[in-house]
Design an enzyme around this catalytic site. Structure first.
Site, short mmCIF file in Angstrom:
data_model
loop_
_atom_site.label_atom_id
_atom_site.label_comp_id
_atom_site.label_asym_id
_atom_site.label_seq_id
_atom_site.Cartn_x
_atom_site.Cartn_y
_atom_site.Cartn_z
N ASN A 146 0.97 -1.13 -0.49
CA ASN A 146 0.05 -0.25 -0.05
C ASN A 146 1.04 1.37 0.30
O ASN A 146 1.39 1.73 1.43
CB ASN A 146 -0.74 0.07 1.40
CG ASN A 146 -1.23 1.14 1.16
OD1 ASN A 146 -2.27 1.89 0.32
ND2 ASN A 146 -2.07 1.52 2.99
N LYS A 195 -0.26 4.10 0.11
CA LYS A 195 -0.14 5.33 0.84
C LYS A 195 -0.29 6.98 -0.27
O LYS A 195 -0.10 6.19 -1.47
CB LYS A 195 -0.05 5.27 2.09
CG LYS A 195 0.52 4.73 2.52
CD LYS A 195 0.29 4.47 3.74
CE LYS A 195 -0.22 3.00 4.79
NZ LYS A 195 0.14 3.22 6.18
N HIS A 241 -9.55 1.82 5.24
CA HIS A 241 -7.82 1.73 5.97
C HIS A 241 -8.16 2.66 7.39
O HIS A 241 -9.18 3.54 7.02
CB HIS A 241 -6.64 1.96 5.35
CG HIS A 241 -5.97 2.10 5.15
ND1 HIS A 241 -5.16 3.03 6.50
CD2 HIS A 241 -4.76 1.06 5.18
CE1 HIS A 241 -3.60 2.60 6.38
NE2 HIS A 241 -3.35 1.04 6.12
N GLU A 290 -6.49 4.43 8.04
CA GLU A 290 -6.41 6.46 7.71
C GLU A 290 -6.98 6.46 7.34
O GLU A 290 -7.40 7.65 7.26
CB GLU A 290 -5.57 5.80 7.38
CG GLU A 290 -3.65 5.94 7.96
CD GLU A 290 -2.44 5.81 6.93
OE1 GLU A 290 -2.59 5.60 5.70
OE2 GLU A 290 -1.17 4.78 7.34
N GLU A 325 -4.38 -4.78 11.16
CA GLU A 325 -3.75 -4.01 11.10
C GLU A 325 -4.03 -2.94 12.18
O GLU A 325 -4.91 -2.35 12.36
CB GLU A 325 -3.65 -2.56 10.26
CG GLU A 325 -3.21 -3.64 9.02
CD GLU A 325 -2.89 -2.21 7.49
OE1 GLU A 325 -2.03 -2.64 7.07
OE2 GLU A 325 -3.48 -1.06 7.68
N GLY A 350 3.28 1.99 11.38
CA GLY A 350 3.87 3.32 10.03
C GLY A 350 5.28 3.82 11.75
O GLY A 350 5.80 4.98 12.05
N SER A 395 4.38 -1.88 9.97
CA SER A 395 5.32 -1.91 10.44
C SER A 395 6.16 -3.45 10.26
O SER A 395 7.44 -3.80 10.86
CB SER A 395 5.62 -1.76 11.73
OG SER A 395 5.65 -0.45 11.63
P1 13P Z 1 3.53 0.65 7.54
O1 13P Z 1 3.98 -0.99 7.04
O2 13P Z 1 4.51 1.84 6.97
O3 13P Z 1 3.29 0.20 8.98
O4 13P Z 1 1.68 0.44 7.01
C1 13P Z 1 1.34 -0.21 7.31
C2 13P Z 1 -0.12 -0.28 6.70
O5 13P Z 1 -1.04 0.77 6.75
C3 13P Z 1 -0.67 -1.04 5.56
O6 13P Z 1 -1.20 -0.40 4.87
#
Ligand code: 13P
Length: 261
Positions: free
Chosen positions: A14, A16, A102, A104, A174, A180, A220
């Site tokens: 992903n 983003k 997601h 976010e 997740e 992150g 992560s």
């Molecule tokens: P990270 O791997 O940067 O922690 O992000 C995970 C994520 O949100 C994947 O959708």
């Protein structure tokens, strides 16, 4: 020790809100070059909308094994929704996966379980496979209420979904506190939560469906922790954020089986 999975592993990146379409094309070419030729996992890249078309063109032209996903969609086919992208538009680009819900989107754009449920009801009509994200925030984890929280998300998001389609869903667990942050759930803990999600799917739909559905871990994921995550029996793949933006790191994650031999 070669760990064979019951379900085909799915490793998705992903991106983003990173990468212009030009940088995206370069990244996909680099990833393609590095993927093991006998890979049995499904590899998916999930760039921003603006890069979908260009990346699909290079995937098709070079007959890459890489699949394409989108990060979000609206629940209507078309309409006066300025700034939104419809599932029909994604389908026209041969997009095969779309992330729905997601954390976010939930955090920064107020997406609710009800909205996510509407999107899931629509996505199967256009035959795109959803990657439904669930996972608890830190406060809930500290209270030890992660199971209740995720159970509620699943009940609400999957309400009224057709049994015939549901087996095509991918679920990504997740935990928000692991995204992150460099903090990962321990592989055993991620496996436990994913096993819990599978039990819920069995209750909500059927044991056969729950055995077919693929459930990923996200948060992560890096080259150094991919092996302990992927050897867990319930974990069918990973949804990678940051490390999927770097060809070397993502290739090392995709080719994790090399480290098992
Ligand atoms: P990270 O791997 O940067 O922690 O992000 C995970 C994520 O949100 C994947 O959708």
């Amino acid at each position: 020790m070669v760990n064979e999975k019951i379900r085909r592993p799915i490793i998705a990146g992903n991106w983003k809100m990173f990468k212009t379409h030009l940088k995206g094309v370069k990244l996909v070419q680099e990833i393609n070059y590095g993927i093991d030729k006998d890979i049995d996992a499904e590899v998916v890249v999930i760039p921003p909308f603006t890069a979908l078309r260009s990346i699909k063109t290079v995937i098709e032209a070079d007959k890459m094994k890489i699949k394409l996903g989108a990060q979000n969609m609206h629940y209507m086919s078309e309409g006066p929704f300025t700034g939104e992208i419809s599932p029909v538009m994604l389908k026209a680009l041969n997009v095969e996966y779309v992330i729905i819900g997601h954390s976010e989107r939930r955090q920064h754009f107020d997406e609710t379980d009800e909205l996510i449920n509407k999107k899931l009801k629509k996505v199967f009509d256009v035959k795109i496979n959803p990657i439904l994200c669930v996972g608890e925030p830190l406060k809930i984890r500290e209270l030890g209420r992660q199971k209740q929280y995720v159970r509620e998300q699943l009940n609400n998001c999957l309400k009224g979904l057709n049994k015939d389609y549901i087996q095509n869903i991918v679920i990504a667990y997740e935990p928000i506190w692991a995204i992150g942050t460099g903090k990962t759930a321990t592989p055993e803990d991620a496996n436990f939560m994913i096993s819990f999600i599978r039990q819920r799917i069995s209750r909500l739909f059927s044991p056969i469906i729950s055995e077919k559905i693929r459930i990923q871990y996200g948060g992560s994921v890096k080259p150094f922790n991919i092996v302990p995550i992927m050897v867990q029996p319930e974990i069918d793949g990973v949804l990678v954020g940051g490390a999927s933006l770097n060809a070397h790191d993502f290739i090392s994650i995709i080719n994790y089986k090399r480290k098992l031999k």
